[in-house]
Design an enzyme around this catalytic site. Structure first.
Site, PDB file in Angstrom:
ATOM      1  N   HIS A 154       1.008  -1.325  -0.484  1.00  0.00           N
ATOM      2  CA  HIS A 154      -0.231  -0.489   0.291  1.00  0.00           C
ATOM      3  C   HIS A 154       0.831   1.059   0.406  1.00  0.00           C
ATOM      4  CE1 HIS A 154      -2.286   2.784   1.760  1.00  0.00           C
ATOM      5  NE2 HIS A 154      -4.087   2.020   0.863  1.00  0.00           N
ATOM      6  N   GLU A 195      -4.141   2.211  -7.423  1.00  0.00           N
ATOM      7  CA  GLU A 195      -4.421   3.400  -6.092  1.00  0.00           C
ATOM      8  C   GLU A 195      -3.536   4.365  -6.350  1.00  0.00           C
ATOM      9  OE1 GLU A 195      -6.272   1.575  -2.939  1.00  0.00           O
ATOM     10  OE2 GLU A 195      -4.866   1.377  -1.986  1.00  0.00           O
ATOM     11  N   GLY A 234     -11.183   3.205   1.189  1.00  0.00           N
ATOM     12  CA  GLY A 234     -10.085   3.043   2.881  1.00  0.00           C
ATOM     13  C   GLY A 234     -11.776   4.208   3.248  1.00  0.00           C
ATOM     14  N   GLY A 235     -12.032   5.434   3.436  1.00  0.00           N
ATOM     15  CA  GLY A 235     -12.940   6.718   4.262  1.00  0.00           C
ATOM     16  C   GLY A 235     -13.436   5.804   3.933  1.00  0.00           C
TER      17      GLY A 235
HETATM   18  P1  PGA Z   1      -9.699   6.443   0.171  1.00  0.00           P
HETATM   19  O1  PGA Z   1      -8.378   5.140   0.965  1.00  0.00           O
HETATM   20  O2  PGA Z   1     -10.655   4.973  -0.290  1.00  0.00           O
HETATM   21  O3  PGA Z   1      -9.705   7.003   1.453  1.00  0.00           O
HETATM   22  O4  PGA Z   1      -8.865   7.326  -1.064  1.00  0.00           O
HETATM   23  C1  PGA Z   1      -7.900   4.160  -0.169  1.00  0.00           C
HETATM   24  C2  PGA Z   1      -6.579   3.126   0.320  1.00  0.00           C
HETATM   25  O5  PGA Z   1      -6.234   4.047   0.484  1.00  0.00           O
HETATM   26  O6  PGA Z   1      -6.809   1.685   0.162  1.00  0.00           O
END
Ligand code: PGA
Length: 239
Positions: A90, A155, A218-219
């Site tokens: 990540h 990502e 994530g969020g």
């Molecule tokens: P995010 O994070 O959805 O908050 O942008 C994604 C991740 O880091 O896997």
């Protein structure tokens, strides 16, 4: 490849959100969509407990089975505590812990050997995209990975935790590029997830792109109502 989506909830350094263990928890695999949750190491055992029926993964794992690695957890330990998946590389691990492409490749190999399914994260920074280097960076990040048995999460670093998702057509373009880099034998069977500010509103357009096989979230994964809506949206897409 049949379009059965994988939706991964990356809780990062947050406690499990309220209601995660409810009888109608949105964090369970459904008839139509695979769901996996990545809690902190301290929460893995309770979230993975069989009574909840939740598929769980580790946010990272050390390639060695045991030894003098303060603060680390091995792949075998993740398995022992109920994990079936592990995130590798990540961008926050690359940034905070200096994980390199070579190290990440050894993690992915160790994960497979331990019986875990690695989700390997790749993606360029804002500067790299501005300089036209996005594909070269991603190609380099993918070069040393094992030839099958993995999932890839594209990502873009500039889209993570920023509220600015990649445009669906830009994500699709990168997913097609990534698929083309994979060995022929595993090319069509490999799921390529998109991650970076996915939410219940932008997910519908992202779902229309044929090479997006799911999401790393994530969020929005910390908000059960939003996460449920994302899983429900994926369930409506025809395979
Ligand atoms: P995010 O994070 O959805 O908050 O942008 C994604 C991740 O880091 O896997």
């Amino acid at each position: 490849m049949a379009r059965r989506f994988l939706i991964a909830a990356n809780w990062k350094m947050h406690p499990p959100p309220d209601g995660w263990e409810a009888s109608d928890s949105p964090y369970r695999t459904t008839g139509a969509v695979d769901v996996v949750v990545f809690p902190t190491a301290l929460d893995i055992a309770s979230v993975a407990s069989a009574e909840h029926g939740i598929t769980v993964g580790g946010q990272c794992g050390h390639p060695e089975a045991s030894g003098a690695h303060t603060g680390d957890i091995s792949m075998a330990m993740l398995v022992k505590h109920g994990c079936r998946y592990v995130l590798c590389g990540h961008s926050e691990r690359r940034r905070d812990h200096g994980e390199t492409d070579a190290f990440i490749a050894t993690q992915a190999v160790a994960a497979l050997e331990a019986g875990l399914h690695p989700i390997v994260c790749v993606g360029e920074t804002k500067e790299e995209r501005a300089q036209g280097k996005a594909k070269a960076i991603v190609k380099k990040q993918i070069a040393r990975l094992p030839h099958g048995g993995i999932t890839i999460a594209y990502e873009p670093v500039w889209a993570i935790n920023t509220g600015v998702s990649a445009l669906p057509r830009d994500a699709e373009e990168m997913h097609v590029f990534i698929r083309g880099l994979l060995p022929k034998e595993s090319r069509n069977a490999t799921r390529i997830l998109y991650g970076g500010s996915v939410n219940d509103l932008n997910v519908k357009d992202l779902l229309r792109e044929p090479d997006i096989n799911g999401f790393l979230i994530g969020g929005a994964s910390l908000k059960p109502v939003n996460f449920r809506a994302i899983v429900a949206a994926a369930a409506t897409v025809e395979s």
